[in-house]
Design an enzyme around this catalytic site. Structure first.
Site, PDB file in Angstrom:
ATOM      1  N   ASP A 116      18.002  24.556  -9.222  1.00 38.96           N
ATOM      2  CA  ASP A 116      18.537  25.808 -10.656  1.00 38.96           C
ATOM      3  C   ASP A 116      18.647  25.239 -11.974  1.00 38.96           C
ATOM      4  O   ASP A 116      18.764  23.776 -11.870  1.00 38.96           O
ATOM      5  CB  ASP A 116      20.057  25.688  -9.993  1.00 38.96           C
ATOM      6  N   ASP A 145      32.872  27.867  -0.993  1.00 37.98           N
ATOM      7  CA  ASP A 145      33.046  29.341  -0.274  1.00 37.98           C
ATOM      8  C   ASP A 145      31.848  30.255  -0.336  1.00 37.98           C
ATOM      9  O   ASP A 145      31.333  30.722   0.370  1.00 37.98           O
ATOM     10  CB  ASP A 145      33.157  30.461  -1.621  1.00 37.98           C
ATOM     11  N   HIS A 180      28.560  29.092  -1.371  1.00 33.58           N
ATOM     12  CA  HIS A 180      27.203  29.390  -1.946  1.00 33.58           C
ATOM     13  C   HIS A 180      26.577  28.163  -1.285  1.00 33.58           C
ATOM     14  O   HIS A 180      26.746  27.014  -1.636  1.00 33.58           O
ATOM     15  CB  HIS A 180      28.115  29.691  -2.920  1.00 33.58           C
ATOM     16  N   GLU A 228      26.485  32.761  -5.656  1.00 33.14           N
ATOM     17  CA  GLU A 228      28.158  33.101  -4.810  1.00 33.14           C
ATOM     18  C   GLU A 228      28.091  34.258  -4.225  1.00 33.14           C
ATOM     19  O   GLU A 228      27.660  34.856  -3.241  1.00 33.14           O
ATOM     20  CB  GLU A 228      28.483  33.359  -6.502  1.00 33.14           C
TER      21      GLU A 228
END
Length: 261
Positions: free
Chosen positions: A67, A136, A138, A143
């Site tokens: 990323d 979470d 991800h 996400e």
């Protein structure tokens, strides 16, 4: 999915670095997908030590980025391209000519995303992709509720993520970009081997959902269950919520050594 429970982050780094070294010994020009952040640093340190000891040759290896921030020049010290140059390429003796990454400074971001997916395919695909995981669930910047078929695309950072990353920008959240380019989950799943490293009790719930929960967009990392060769390496803290932890320990101890991970 194989789950390997290790004593600590250093042991996890050594285990994964050896898997990368084995890959490079049989395929010297392998395309290695890398991630930023503190979690994978023990991997890069262990692999660098192997290079310096002459145990593996990385001179023909290629590196692919997971990323990138949108809007930062490539030469900005906190662009992920710059971070990976400092933490991965330079220590391993790999030049920027062997690096693949999306253009976060492109005027047409969507075209840059499509171009990166095309570049990965033209390079023959990623042989081994390193991943971290968020609390979470991800992976990359996918996400919760990201499409499990998503391709490389632009994503908007949450205010919490921007606040967390402000420490890299002199503590000034206003310097942190609002958007990133990330490989989508569908793109990530095309790598031949996925290796996720998670450490600390703070990741325990996410690891349990990834490994033992249903495949669901609410936990993007659970998509690894769909992959034919996915390895999840966790320390005792990150493994603390796994119901099948004893089984995972047993299977790893009793597997043939030649299988590696």
């Amino acid at each position: 999915m194989e789950v390997v429970i290790v004593p600590d982050a250093a042991a996890g780094g050594e285990l994964i670095a050896e898997a990368m070294a084995r890959l490079l010994r049989r395929k010297p020009d392998a395309l290695l997908g890398v991630a930023t952040g503190s979690t994978p640093l023990p991997i890069y340190q262990a692999l660098t030590a192997k290079v310096r000891a002459g145990a593996v040759d990385t001179s023909r290896a290629r590196i692919a980025q997971l990323d990138e921030y949108v809007g930062l020049p490539a030469e900005h010290p906190e662009s992920y391209r710059s971070v990976l140059r400092r933490e991965v390429l330079e220590p391993l003796g790999i030049g920027m000519g062997a690096f693949l990454g999306p253009d976060g400074a492109a005027e047409d971001v969507q075209a840059a995303c499509e171009a990166y997916d095309a570049a990965l395919a033209a390079a023959g695909g990623v042989d081994l992709q390193l991943l971290g995981i968020g609390t979470d669930g991800h992976i990359g910047f996918n996400e919760p509720c990201s499409s499990l078929a998503s391709r490389t695309r632009i994503k908007t950072l949450t205010e919490q993520t921007r606040a967390d990353n402000a420490r890299f920008f002199d503590g000034d959240v206003e310097q942190v970009p609002h958007h990133v380019i990330t490989q989508g989950i569908g793109t990530i799943l095309e790598a031949r081997h996925l290796v996720l490293l998670a450490t600390g009790e703070g990741k325990a719930d996410a690891v349990a959902a990834t490994v033992e929960g249903p495949v669901a967009a609410v936990c993007p990392a659970s998509a690894l269950q769909l992959h034919p060769h996915a390895t999840v390496v966790v320390d005792e803290g990150a493994a603390s919520k796994l119901k099948l932890a004893d089984y995972f320990r047993y299977t790893f101890v009793n597997k043939p050594e030649w299988q590696g991970i």
